[in-house]
Design a protein around this motif. Sequence first.
Motif, PDB file in Angstrom:
ATOM      1  N   UNK A  51       0.856  -1.180   0.000  1.00 48.83           N
ATOM      2  CA  UNK A  51       0.000   0.000   0.000  1.00 48.83           C
ATOM      3  C   UNK A  51       0.895   1.234   0.000  1.00 48.83           C
ATOM      4  N   UNK A  52       0.517   2.220  -0.765  1.00 49.31           N
ATOM      5  CA  UNK A  52       1.265   3.470  -0.808  1.00 49.31           C
ATOM      6  C   UNK A  52       0.309   4.607  -0.481  1.00 49.31           C
ATOM      7  N   UNK A  53       0.486   5.191   0.695  1.00 43.83           N
ATOM      8  CA  UNK A  53      -0.361   6.291   1.149  1.00 43.83           C
ATOM      9  C   UNK A  53       0.393   7.601   0.939  1.00 43.83           C
ATOM     10  N   UNK A  54      -0.277   8.549   0.307  1.00 48.03           N
ATOM     11  CA  UNK A  54       0.356   9.835   0.042  1.00 48.03           C
ATOM     12  C   UNK A  54      -0.703  10.930  -0.010  1.00 48.03           C
ATOM     13  N   UNK A  55      -0.238  12.165  -0.022  1.00 51.09           N
ATOM     14  CA  UNK A  55      -1.139  13.315   0.006  1.00 51.09           C
ATOM     15  C   UNK A  55      -0.896  14.226  -1.195  1.00 51.09           C
ATOM     16  N   UNK A  56      -1.890  15.014  -1.502  1.00 50.29           N
ATOM     17  CA  UNK A  56      -1.786  15.976  -2.598  1.00 50.29           C
ATOM     18  C   UNK A  56      -1.042  17.247  -2.200  1.00 50.29           C
ATOM     19  N   UNK A  57      -0.753  17.415  -0.907  1.00 55.77           N
ATOM     20  CA  UNK A  57      -0.099  18.644  -0.472  1.00 55.77           C
ATOM     21  C   UNK A  57       1.140  18.384   0.389  1.00 55.77           C
ATOM     22  N   UNK A  58       1.855  17.325   0.061  1.00 60.14           N
ATOM     23  CA  UNK A  58       3.102  17.003   0.773  1.00 60.14           C
ATOM     24  C   UNK A  58       4.096  18.149   0.555  1.00 60.14           C
ATOM     25  N   UNK A  59       4.659  18.674   1.619  1.00 61.23           N
ATOM     26  CA  UNK A  59       5.591  19.795   1.508  1.00 61.23           C
ATOM     27  C   UNK A  59       7.042  19.347   1.337  1.00 61.23           C
ATOM     28  N   UNK A  60       7.276  18.044   1.312  1.00 59.71           N
ATOM     29  CA  UNK A  60       8.639  17.543   1.164  1.00 59.71           C
ATOM     30  C   UNK A  60       8.838  16.812  -0.168  1.00 59.71           C
ATOM     31  N   UNK A  61       7.984  15.848  -0.481  1.00 59.71           N
ATOM     32  CA  UNK A  61       8.139  15.032  -1.685  1.00 59.71           C
ATOM     33  C   UNK A  61       7.200  15.551  -2.776  1.00 59.71           C
ATOM     34  N   UNK A  62       7.741  15.795  -3.995  1.00 54.63           N
ATOM     35  CA  UNK A  62       6.891  16.270  -5.095  1.00 54.63           C
ATOM     36  C   UNK A  62       5.757  15.284  -5.411  1.00 54.63           C
ATOM     37  N   UNK A  63       4.592  15.831  -5.716  1.00 52.57           N
ATOM     38  CA  UNK A  63       3.394  15.025  -5.939  1.00 52.57           C
ATOM     39  C   UNK A  63       3.570  14.014  -7.070  1.00 52.57           C
ATOM     40  N   UNK A  64       4.242  14.389  -8.149  1.00 44.84           N
ATOM     41  CA  UNK A  64       4.402  13.441  -9.258  1.00 44.84           C
ATOM     42  C   UNK A  64       5.204  12.211  -8.838  1.00 44.84           C
ATOM     43  N   UNK A  65       6.175  12.375  -7.940  1.00 43.51           N
ATOM     44  CA  UNK A  65       6.940  11.227  -7.445  1.00 43.51           C
ATOM     45  C   UNK A  65       6.096  10.367  -6.514  1.00 43.51           C
ATOM     46  N   UNK A  66       5.248  11.004  -5.723  1.00 44.00           N
ATOM     47  CA  UNK A  66       4.346  10.255  -4.846  1.00 44.00           C
ATOM     48  C   UNK A  66       3.353   9.435  -5.665  1.00 44.00           C
ATOM     49  N   UNK A  67       2.878   9.979  -6.770  1.00 45.49           N
ATOM     50  CA  UNK A  67       1.951   9.261  -7.641  1.00 45.49           C
ATOM     51  C   UNK A  67       2.636   8.107  -8.372  1.00 45.49           C
ATOM     52  N   UNK A  68       3.895   8.276  -8.704  1.00 44.78           N
ATOM     53  CA  UNK A  68       4.636   7.251  -9.453  1.00 44.78           C
ATOM     54  C   UNK A  68       4.999   6.050  -8.572  1.00 44.78           C
ATOM     55  N   UNK A  69       5.299   6.287  -7.329  1.00 46.81           N
ATOM     56  CA  UNK A  69       5.805   5.234  -6.440  1.00 46.81           C
ATOM     57  C   UNK A  69       4.916   3.987  -6.380  1.00 46.81           C
ATOM     58  N   UNK A  70       3.597   4.089  -6.188  1.00 42.74           N
ATOM     59  CA  UNK A  70       2.792   2.865  -6.140  1.00 42.74           C
ATOM     60  C   UNK A  70       2.877   2.052  -7.430  1.00 42.74           C
ATOM     61  N   UNK A  71       3.003   2.727  -8.560  1.00 40.00           N
ATOM     62  CA  UNK A  71       3.163   2.028  -9.837  1.00 40.00           C
ATOM     63  C   UNK A  71       4.506   1.296  -9.871  1.00 40.00           C
TER      64      UNK A  71
END
Length: 106
Positions: A51-71
Motif C-alpha cells: 500500500x502506498x499512502x500519500x497526500x496531494x499537499x506534501x511539503x517535502x516530496x513532489x506530488x508526481x513522485x508520490x503518484x509514481x511510487x505505487x506504480x
Amino acid sequence: MNNGKRHYISLAGFSKYFEWENKEDLNRACKEFLVSRNELENFKNRCNKKYSIYSNDDHIVPFDLLQYYPKDINAIPILIENIGHMGKKSGLEEIPKVIEIIKENG
C-alpha cells in the motif's frame, strides 16, 4: 496471525531521486535513502500486498513522485487529501487508514 504473508505500508514513499534547493542535508539523505533497481525488484517479489499512502499537499516530496511510487512497486495507491507529509508538522499523528489496513490484514 498473518500466515507468512508480508505486507508493506508506505507513507509518502518515493523511488526517484530529487533535490531540494538549499537543503544539502536533505539531498544527501535522499541519495542514501534510495535503493537500487535490483533491490526494488527483490522487494516487490517479497511482499504479498503493498500500500502506498500519500497526500496531494506534501511539503517535502513532489506530488508526481508520490503518484509514481505505487506504480513502481505494484502497490495499491491511497491518496488522502490535505494531510501534508504526515506527522507533527502536518498536525497528523495517527492515520486511520493505516490502522484499517493493519486490522484487515492482521
